[in-house]
Scaffold this motif. Structure first.
Motif, PDB file in Angstrom:
ATOM      1  N   VAL A 261       0.835  -1.197   0.000  1.00 18.10           N
ATOM      2  CA  VAL A 261       0.000   0.000   0.000  1.00 18.10           C
ATOM      3  C   VAL A 261       0.870   1.248   0.000  1.00 18.10           C
ATOM      4  O   VAL A 261       0.526   2.277  -0.580  1.00 18.10           O
ATOM      5  CB  VAL A 261      -0.930  -0.006   1.238  1.00 18.10           C
ATOM      6  N   ARG A 262       2.026   1.157   0.634  1.00 13.46           N
ATOM      7  CA  ARG A 262       2.967   2.282   0.687  1.00 13.46           C
ATOM      8  C   ARG A 262       4.380   1.743   0.624  1.00 13.46           C
ATOM      9  O   ARG A 262       4.636   0.569   0.876  1.00 13.46           O
ATOM     10  CB  ARG A 262       2.782   3.099   1.975  1.00 13.46           C
ATOM     11  N   LYS A 263       5.305   2.607   0.272  1.00  8.80           N
ATOM     12  CA  LYS A 263       6.713   2.242   0.240  1.00  8.80           C
ATOM     13  C   LYS A 263       7.209   1.975   1.653  1.00  8.80           C
ATOM     14  O   LYS A 263       6.897   2.719   2.583  1.00  8.80           O
ATOM     15  CB  LYS A 263       7.542   3.378  -0.375  1.00  8.80           C
ATOM     16  N   ASN A 264       7.964   0.892   1.824  1.00 12.97           N
ATOM     17  CA  ASN A 264       8.562   0.635   3.126  1.00 12.97           C
ATOM     18  C   ASN A 264       9.544   1.765   3.441  1.00 12.97           C
ATOM     19  O   ASN A 264      10.466   2.022   2.656  1.00 12.97           O
ATOM     20  CB  ASN A 264       9.295  -0.718   3.095  1.00 12.97           C
ATOM     21  N   PRO A 265       9.377   2.462   4.571  1.00  7.13           N
ATOM     22  CA  PRO A 265      10.265   3.592   4.874  1.00  7.13           C
ATOM     23  C   PRO A 265      11.676   3.160   5.256  1.00  7.13           C
ATOM     24  O   PRO A 265      12.585   3.997   5.305  1.00  7.13           O
ATOM     25  CB  PRO A 265       9.568   4.276   6.054  1.00  7.13           C
ATOM     26  N   HIS A 266      11.854   1.860   5.507  1.00  5.25           N
ATOM     27  CA  HIS A 266      13.151   1.398   5.988  1.00  5.25           C
ATOM     28  C   HIS A 266      14.081   1.070   4.820  1.00  5.25           C
ATOM     29  O   HIS A 266      14.393  -0.078   4.539  1.00  5.25           O
ATOM     30  CB  HIS A 266      12.992   0.186   6.895  1.00  5.25           C
ATOM     31  N   ILE A 267      14.502   2.109   4.111  1.00  4.21           N
ATOM     32  CA  ILE A 267      15.528   1.990   3.077  1.00  4.21           C
ATOM     33  C   ILE A 267      16.471   3.183   3.214  1.00  4.21           C
ATOM     34  O   ILE A 267      16.134   4.188   3.850  1.00  4.21           O
ATOM     35  CB  ILE A 267      14.935   1.947   1.656  1.00  4.21           C
ATOM     36  N   TYR A 268      17.638   3.085   2.603  1.00  5.44           N
ATOM     37  CA  TYR A 268      18.625   4.154   2.658  1.00  5.44           C
ATOM     38  C   TYR A 268      18.346   5.129   1.525  1.00  5.44           C
ATOM     39  O   TYR A 268      18.554   4.814   0.349  1.00  5.44           O
ATOM     40  CB  TYR A 268      20.030   3.546   2.531  1.00  5.44           C
ATOM     41  N   LYS A 269      17.882   6.309   1.868  1.00  4.75           N
ATOM     42  CA  LYS A 269      17.618   7.364   0.876  1.00  4.75           C
ATOM     43  C   LYS A 269      18.883   8.210   0.747  1.00  4.75           C
ATOM     44  O   LYS A 269      19.113   9.140   1.519  1.00  4.75           O
ATOM     45  CB  LYS A 269      16.430   8.214   1.311  1.00  4.75           C
ATOM     46  N   LYS A 270      19.699   7.853  -0.245  1.00  6.75           N
ATOM     47  CA  LYS A 270      20.984   8.525  -0.423  1.00  6.75           C
ATOM     48  C   LYS A 270      20.803   9.862  -1.125  1.00  6.75           C
ATOM     49  O   LYS A 270      19.906  10.030  -1.945  1.00  6.75           O
ATOM     50  CB  LYS A 270      21.930   7.645  -1.228  1.00  6.75           C
ATOM     51  N   ASP A 271      21.694  10.809  -0.794  1.00  3.19           N
ATOM     52  CA  ASP A 271      21.693  12.095  -1.480  1.00  3.19           C
ATOM     53  C   ASP A 271      22.170  11.896  -2.913  1.00  3.19           C
ATOM     54  O   ASP A 271      23.066  11.106  -3.190  1.00  3.19           O
ATOM     55  CB  ASP A 271      22.634  13.086  -0.776  1.00  3.19           C
ATOM     56  N   ASN A 272      21.537  12.612  -3.844  1.00  3.27           N
ATOM     57  CA  ASN A 272      21.972  12.544  -5.247  1.00  3.27           C
ATOM     58  C   ASN A 272      23.315  13.253  -5.400  1.00  3.27           C
ATOM     59  O   ASN A 272      23.561  14.252  -4.787  1.00  3.27           O
ATOM     60  CB  ASN A 272      20.932  13.196  -6.167  1.00  3.27           C
TER      61      ASN A 272
END
Length: 272
Positions: A261-272
């Motif tokens: 239903v939603r993206k799992n928030p537990h991922i590494y969102k790296k800076d571009n």
């Protein structure tokens, strides 16, 4: 130290006992395949990991009937050493070596740290018996191995917070693997690899650096897609009923919404 230098240390240590680890994994494969290795890194380096580990207030708290713990995958918010050690386990030569030990041909690390990263368990924290989600975030690869590296010095048996494997299912007795300082545990994940963490009993923090490895193929021919499924401990009938309903509802939702239903928030969102 650079990530490559740390990965070289890990590789050399694992390689030095490769045959023994392979025998341990094969011997346990019919239940929950696993092996562990102590004194993985030089002690000073392992102690540095603990000394810079984030406080639980800097981490995301997961508190429900399923689990109570603290996690983080946003590695750039923490001391750079932790990110270096974590990604050292994603070195291609280490992935291949562990694949050889477990006889898994296609094996991939997960740069996004989907459900991996850092975990901390403080007093009264726990993790009920469960099966990990069978796939990666995109449902393209099978989750097949869980790597847990423990970095809390002088963590003893009475402290709780230890890994429990349930090779005969969660209605029977578990095999307990202590969360010993500077110990790496590698365990298989499939449709019967029930595992948990018993309750922490002391006012201290059990700290862990974790990775998942994925594969093009499931470990067992019986494996099918499933969400993370929890159940209570033996004789905990009420919790079992609640968690069974919880798992059934989440599986129903995943049949409708293939990627959740939603993206799992537990991922590494790296800076571009």
């Amino acid at each position: 130290m650079k990530t490559e230098e740390i990965s070289n240390l890990i590789y050399a240590k694992i390689l030095s006992v490769k045959d023994e680890l392979s025998k341990n994994y094969i011997a346990s494969k019919e239940g929950v395949g696993y092996f562990y290795i102590d004194n993985l890194l030089p002690e000073d380096l392992a102690r540095q990991c603990f000394s810079v580990f984030p406080d639980k207030l800097e981490m995301r708290c997961l508190n429900s009937i399923r689990e109570y713990k603290y996690v983080s995958a946003q590695m750039n918010k923490h001391n750079p050493l932790l990110e270096k050690v974590l990604y050292a386990f994603q070195d291609e030569k280490i992935i291949k070596l562990i694949g050889d030990i477990c006889n898994i041909k296609s094996l991939y690390a997960d740069e996004s740290l989907y459900a991996g990263g850092l975990s901390l368990m403080a007093k009264d924290n726990f993790l009920h018996p469960h099966l990990d989600n069978s796939h990666d975030a995109e449902r393209e690869r099978w989750r097949v191995l869980n790597l847990l590296y423990y970095v809390t010095p002088e963590w003893n048996e009475d402290n709780g917070g230890h890994l429990e494997l349930w090779p005969n299912g969660p209605k029977n007795e578990p095999t307990i693997i202590g969360s010993k300082f500077n110990r790496l545990v590698v365990m298989a994940t499939h449709d019967t690899s029930w595992h948990s963490v018993n309750k922490v009993t002391v006012d201290s923090s059990r700290c862990c650096i974790s990775n998942y490895y994925f594969s093009d193929n499931a470990l067992k021919p019986t494996d099918k897609f499933h969400v993370t499924k929890y159940r209570g401990r033996p004789k905990d009938t009420f919790t079992n009923i609640v968690l069974d309903c919880d798992a059934s509802l989440r599986m129903l939702l995943r049949k409708v919404f293939k990627k959740g239903v939603r993206k799992n928030p537990h991922i590494y969102k790296k800076d571009n």
